[in-house]
Design a protein around this motif. Sequence first.
Motif, PDB file in Angstrom:
ATOM      1  N   ASN A 153       0.826  -1.212   0.000  1.00 28.15           N
ATOM      2  CA  ASN A 153       0.000   0.000   0.000  1.00 28.15           C
ATOM      3  C   ASN A 153       0.857   1.258   0.000  1.00 28.15           C
ATOM      4  O   ASN A 153       0.536   2.247  -0.666  1.00 28.15           O
ATOM      5  N   TYR A 166       0.792   7.589   5.706  1.00 30.33           N
ATOM      6  CA  TYR A 166       0.044   6.328   5.670  1.00 30.33           C
ATOM      7  C   TYR A 166      -0.297   5.870   7.082  1.00 30.33           C
ATOM      8  O   TYR A 166      -1.425   5.441   7.353  1.00 30.33           O
ATOM      9  N   GLN A 201       0.933   4.113  -2.686  1.00 32.11           N
ATOM     10  CA  GLN A 201       0.708   5.499  -2.273  1.00 32.11           C
ATOM     11  C   GLN A 201       1.860   6.389  -2.721  1.00 32.11           C
ATOM     12  O   GLN A 201       1.657   7.536  -3.150  1.00 32.11           O
ATOM     13  N   LYS A 202       3.072   5.845  -2.629  1.00 29.05           N
ATOM     14  CA  LYS A 202       4.249   6.613  -3.045  1.00 29.05           C
ATOM     15  C   LYS A 202       4.161   6.944  -4.539  1.00 29.05           C
ATOM     16  O   LYS A 202       4.436   8.089  -4.948  1.00 29.05           O
ATOM     17  N   VAL A 212       5.560   9.495   2.913  1.00 25.44           N
ATOM     18  CA  VAL A 212       4.439   8.613   2.583  1.00 25.44           C
ATOM     19  C   VAL A 212       4.156   7.671   3.754  1.00 25.44           C
ATOM     20  O   VAL A 212       2.998   7.426   4.101  1.00 25.44           O
ATOM     21  N   GLU A 248      -2.987   8.151   8.503  1.00 27.52           N
ATOM     22  CA  GLU A 248      -4.309   7.928   7.932  1.00 27.52           C
ATOM     23  C   GLU A 248      -4.883   6.553   8.274  1.00 27.52           C
ATOM     24  O   GLU A 248      -6.106   6.363   8.275  1.00 27.52           O
ATOM     25  N   TYR A 278       1.725   9.741  -5.031  1.00 28.23           N
ATOM     26  CA  TYR A 278       2.296  11.036  -4.637  1.00 28.23           C
ATOM     27  C   TYR A 278       3.278  11.539  -5.690  1.00 28.23           C
ATOM     28  O   TYR A 278       3.289  12.730  -6.045  1.00 28.23           O
TER      29      TYR A 278
END
Length: 582
Positions: free
Chosen positions: A28, A282, A32-33, A278, A285, A36
């Motif tokens: 994940n 992460y 996500q990286k 990130v 969040e 971004y």
Amino acid sequence: MKHRISAKIFIILMVGFMLILGISAKLNIEAQKNLYLSWIREQYNYKQITESITDLLDEYGINQKDIFQLLKNKDFQKKLQTICPGYWNYIFICQKDNENQNQKIQYYTLGQDFVNNYLVLYSNQTKESQCISIETLNDNQKAELLSLLKSGLYTNDADDYSNIDVKYTIENNRLVYFECQNILYGQKTKNYQDGRITSFCINNQLQTVDPLKQIPILVDVDSMKESILTPPYYYGADGSYVSYMREIGQQTFFLTNIGDDNASIYIVSVVENVQDYVLARYIEENNMLYFIALICAILISLILSYMIAKPIKKVEKVALKIAHNDFDETLHIKSKDEIGSLAKSVNHMSHQLKQTIQQLNDEIEHVKKLESLRKDFINQFTHEMKTPLGIINGYGELIEEAESDEEREKYIAIIHRETKRINQLIQSMLSLSRLEAGKVEMNIEEFDLEDSVTEIIDEYEVLFMKKNIVVKVNNIQSRIKGDKKLLETVIHNFLSNAIKHTPDNGQIEVTIDKGCAVYNSGSLIDEEEIEDIWYTFVTHDHQGSGLGLAICQSILEMHGYDYGVKNLEAGVQFYFQMKEEC
């Protein structure tokens, strides 16, 4: 210390859950990286910058190959700087080196009038910013100022000014006076200004803004150059330009290339610690999600370890009882998995061990009983042989001293009787030995058992009359298969024993039904002695040798018949009967 299996299972399950969560988090975070980085690349607006550079070249009427003609043009440099906003994007112009065929940087702009050793100062009086060169400062002053600026680099957001105050005087675009804490250059003038340092590049250490975290960061200009001069790994294109990324240390450089191998214009941007950012975002969040997942993993691990360990503990408890010869405990585990199968195996093993140990105990008792019977046999045999031998020896001596022929004949008759008794005893033992060794050949035939019983009863008629015994015969099924001679021997023994134990005026009843049952009225046999009555030299009348019933047992077992003895209401019954399969 004893290691509990439940703890081991819990640890293994927790490690498995944590590994799964870790792999999931890594995947994940990588996704996500990439999101971004894609967002950052869009924020740099490479398309607009490349279009602005193309328009600038069209304004001067040259193409990209001829751009090197304008590198010393101050007006071109000024316009190129306006395309570069002073942070986020920086422009490098490269030319291919004909000697070693590598790229060589001919010109670059960091969005300011200078490319190294400069400060951007904000004046408190004019409320304007101005870029000044600090080349006139000595190396120690530059290093000390750089160290001071580094210490205050991350104290403010990108939109705020630095909290480092300075005093300075600029005349004819030259630094005349500069004072920052203990750093002093030049002579203080009356028209000096107060301000703050908002941006800088000292000893090729450039302050810029991280677009991801919106904070000031420090970038090594030499690292920028390295990202350009190292052969790139292209990962995206948009017609007139190509974009790619390169990671150097903790920083990620975004590059866009315009042109060809001979003349290239690079737009360079940088982001710091993308992975850490990130990861932090992460975790921020998803911390509640992973906290709940961790709690669930702990609960599931505890439940599973309990479910697995509980039946194993039951198995261990029963196994310990089995080890202490307690076989009464039974495992009640109804699961159909390996543990349930193990429980069934343990129960089966416990039952088998209990039976085996019981059999061994019975055999031990049997052996002890046989040993006792062996001793009794020796004693009885010795007694049986000793008495007649003593009589023979005694009367043998009396023969020599006899005074008349009558006495001598009397003594000889007694010796003959005792000799006959010894001979009968030896013959009985030999017969029993042959029967037990299986050396007697049987002549199996079908015959009428009633005929044999009638003949034998006739032989004992005198004895019946002597004790006034009433004999009754019941014939139900008299046809039988077997060795007639051997079975008559059994009937002889049964009737002989019955006559001995029947009182005067008693009764003997013979029943013929696929076998023979001989009942005699009289005293019963002790229940404890019934099992031993078939053994050698076991007798209850102290008149016989005790070999008769042992011989009967061997004969009946050779035939495979059922046989036995039982006490009835007013007497004892010996019997044998042919089995159906016989």
